[in-house]
Design a protein around this motif. Structure first.
Motif, PDB file in Angstrom:
ATOM      1  N   ASP A 302      32.237  36.664  43.226  1.00 46.31           N
ATOM      2  CA  ASP A 302      33.610  36.231  43.451  1.00 46.31           C
ATOM      3  C   ASP A 302      34.077  35.389  42.261  1.00 46.31           C
ATOM      4  OD1 ASP A 302      35.945  34.863  44.257  1.00 46.31           O
ATOM      5  OD2 ASP A 302      35.351  34.908  46.359  1.00 46.31           O
ATOM      6  N   ILE A 303      34.973  35.958  41.434  1.00 44.98           N
ATOM      7  CA  ILE A 303      35.408  35.258  40.221  1.00 44.98           C
ATOM      8  C   ILE A 303      36.165  33.972  40.550  1.00 44.98           C
ATOM      9  CG2 ILE A 303      37.544  36.610  40.026  1.00 44.98           C
ATOM     10  CD1 ILE A 303      37.200  36.485  36.990  1.00 44.98           C
ATOM     11  N   VAL A 304      36.916  33.970  41.632  1.00 44.05           N
ATOM     12  CA  VAL A 304      37.681  32.774  42.010  1.00 44.05           C
ATOM     13  C   VAL A 304      36.731  31.661  42.428  1.00 44.05           C
ATOM     14  CG1 VAL A 304      39.429  31.831  43.547  1.00 44.05           C
ATOM     15  CG2 VAL A 304      39.667  34.166  42.671  1.00 44.05           C
ATOM     16  N   ALA A 305      35.751  31.993  43.279  1.00 47.08           N
ATOM     17  CA  ALA A 305      34.807  30.976  43.756  1.00 47.08           C
ATOM     18  C   ALA A 305      33.966  30.429  42.612  1.00 47.08           C
ATOM     19  CB  ALA A 305      33.908  31.572  44.836  1.00 47.08           C
ATOM     20  N   ALA A 336      39.760  40.623  37.107  1.00 44.67           N
ATOM     21  CA  ALA A 336      40.552  39.878  38.094  1.00 44.67           C
ATOM     22  C   ALA A 336      41.773  40.672  38.537  1.00 44.67           C
ATOM     23  CB  ALA A 336      40.968  38.530  37.509  1.00 44.67           C
ATOM     24  N   GLU A 337      42.401  41.372  37.589  1.00 43.30           N
ATOM     25  CA  GLU A 337      43.557  42.200  37.942  1.00 43.30           C
ATOM     26  C   GLU A 337      43.157  43.341  38.872  1.00 43.30           C
ATOM     27  OE1 GLU A 337      45.144  43.446  34.216  1.00 43.30           O
ATOM     28  OE2 GLU A 337      46.370  41.644  33.939  1.00 43.30           O
ATOM     29  N   SER A 338      42.031  43.988  38.560  1.00 40.55           N
ATOM     30  CA  SER A 338      41.613  45.128  39.380  1.00 40.55           C
ATOM     31  C   SER A 338      41.264  44.694  40.795  1.00 40.55           C
ATOM     32  CB  SER A 338      40.419  45.835  38.730  1.00 40.55           C
ATOM     33  OG  SER A 338      39.250  45.044  38.812  1.00 40.55           O
ATOM     34  N   ARG A 339      40.831  43.449  40.960  1.00 40.90           N
ATOM     35  CA  ARG A 339      40.490  42.925  42.285  1.00 40.90           C
ATOM     36  C   ARG A 339      41.657  42.172  42.927  1.00 40.90           C
ATOM     37  NH1 ARG A 339      35.146  43.941  42.423  1.00 40.90           N
ATOM     38  NH2 ARG A 339      34.171  44.183  40.376  1.00 40.90           N
ATOM     39  N   GLN A 340      42.794  42.161  42.227  1.00 44.95           N
ATOM     40  CA  GLN A 340      44.030  41.548  42.718  1.00 44.95           C
ATOM     41  C   GLN A 340      43.858  40.057  43.023  1.00 44.95           C
ATOM     42  OE1 GLN A 340      45.295  44.068  45.988  1.00 44.95           O
ATOM     43  NE2 GLN A 340      46.011  45.671  44.608  1.00 44.95           N
ATOM     44  N   VAL A 341      43.137  39.362  42.136  1.00 48.17           N
ATOM     45  CA  VAL A 341      42.942  37.917  42.311  1.00 48.17           C
ATOM     46  C   VAL A 341      43.372  37.133  41.068  1.00 48.17           C
ATOM     47  CG1 VAL A 341      41.082  38.183  44.010  1.00 48.17           C
ATOM     48  CG2 VAL A 341      40.515  38.043  41.559  1.00 48.17           C
ATOM     49  N   ARG A 342      44.065  37.802  40.134  1.00 49.62           N
ATOM     50  CA  ARG A 342      44.445  37.087  38.923  1.00 49.62           C
ATOM     51  C   ARG A 342      45.328  35.887  39.241  1.00 49.62           C
ATOM     52  NH1 ARG A 342      47.882  39.159  33.592  1.00 49.62           N
ATOM     53  NH2 ARG A 342      47.209  37.467  32.209  1.00 49.62           N
TER      54      ARG A 342
END
Length: 388
Positions: A302-305, A336-342
């Motif tokens: 999880d890039i955000v976490a 992040a864009e591909s996972r829609q979390v940018r």
């Protein structure tokens, strides 16, 4: 524009023309004695025009910088434009140099140049080298395939001063990355900026991948060109594609970002990201990969976490983060864009005052990395926050 408690002012614009961009950031930065301007700029700008414009808007102030593959600003990511970090003269001592012809680097001459630069911050001799509040920023042409050699020579000569930085890019065109120093544009070059301050600082790196059990042995490669021809004695692109469940024709920057490869060094994994698939079925990388190296397929976390955890750690360690000068791999943005979390990552960058650029590679101490977020965090030094 944001005016930080340490006195640094950060400004950014998406103006289409370089002279308009220089006007916008100069107006935002305003008056006051400055010790250094660091600028990251779009590959869409004519670099010579921008260099002249920044020199005219900030007369007498040293300007260093490079082209980027996207900007980082407290308002979020910039697909194009200009990002400027204006260091105040008060409580910041800064020196810089340019290293030319890095595609044919003379390691000893480079180390001598860095030592000479370092001595300007060592008025009382070598014992000053380990002084707190020092760090180095490296900006390196990301198309010369020279980062490993350059960062190794720089780190050796810095003798303990922590180093972070990024590789200059040009979006994902892979045609022309440029450096800015001394009012001139340089190609096949690197810029080194040494900073001394009495504010608390800490360098860091953050990634969001974990190793899997899938391994590849590099059985044929061209290390200097950063091209891997074979993995496990099979055509490289086909072997990699099979491991991630795709046809070779389906490989793209998005798949490379989602499934990076990593190498284990000293018990820790470091990313070796793929730049592109070539017509002959080989893979070009953002880092050098030699024959005999074992690469491990990595899977994303999880890039955000992961980013939130690292930024919170820095905030606690420094007693509050004032701003972060960050260098983020362009492949992290694509992931992040591909996972829609940018937008969630951008919210974190806004909270912690992250400013910087998206890179073709990152530097951390003596290492050249990929698919990583590195940078320098500057603490509040006991003050509160301010923004405009």
């Amino acid at each position: 524009m944001r005016r930080h408690l340490c006195g640094i002012r950060t400004a950014w614009t998406e103006a289409a023309r370089p002279d308009e961009a220089a006007d916008a950031v100069a107006q935002a930065v305003g008056d006051g004695a400055l010790s250094q301007i660091v600028a990251f700029f779009s590959a869409d700008y004519d670099p010579e025009t921008l260099a002249d414009a920044l020199g005219a808007r900030f007369p007498g102030v040293p300007v260093a910088g490079c082209s980027m593959s996207g900007g980082l600003a407290p308002t979020g990511g910039l697909d194009r434009g200009l990002v400027v970090i204006a260091f105040p003269a008060e409580r910041f001592r800064i020196v810089s140099t340019v290293l030319d012809a890095i595609d044919h680097l003379d390691v000893e001459r480079t180390a001598s140049a860095v030592r000479a630069l370092r001595r300007t911050l060592d008025p009382h001799g070598p014992e000053d080298t380990a002084a707190a509040g020092r760090f180095a920023l490296s900006l390196i042409d990301g198309l010369t395939n020279a980062e490993e050699t350059v960062v190794s020579a720089i780190a050796w000569a810095l003798d303990g001063i922590p180093l972070v930085g990024g590789s200059a890019g040009d979006d994902l065109r892979f045609r022309d990355a440029v450096m800015l120093h001394g009012g001139r544009i340089h190609r096949k070059a690197a810029v080194l900026v040494l900073v001394e301050t009495d504010y608390p600082v800490e360098i860091f790196k953050s990634d969001n991948f974990a190793p899997t059990a899938t391994k590849f042995v590099v059985t044929a490669s061209d290390g200097e060109a950063r091209v891997v021809h074979e993995l496990n004695a099979e055509p490289a692109a086909r072997e990699y594609a099979m491991a991630i469940g795709l046809d070779p024709e389906g490989l793209s920057p998005m798949s490379f970002a989602a499934y990076p490869l990593a190498v284990k060094v000293g018990g820790e994994y470091f990313c070796r990201s793929i730049r592109r698939m070539n017509a002959d079925g080989s893979l070009s990388f953002f880092c050098a990969v030699d024959e005999g190296v074992v690469l491990t397929l990595a899977e994303p976390r999880d890039i955000v976490a992961a980013t939130r955890t690292e930024l919170a750690r820095l905030d606690a360690a420094l007693g509050g983060v004032d701003l972060i000068i960050g260098f983020e791999c362009v492949l992290r943005r694509l992931d992040a864009e591909s996972r829609q979390v940018r937008h969630e990552v951008a919210d974190l960058y806004r909270r912690y005052g992250v400013v910087g650029f998206e890179t073709f590679g990152e530097q951390y101490r003596a290492m050249h990395l990929n698919q990583t977020f590195t940078g320098i965090a500057i603490g509040r030094g006991g003050a509160g926050t301010a923004a405009s």
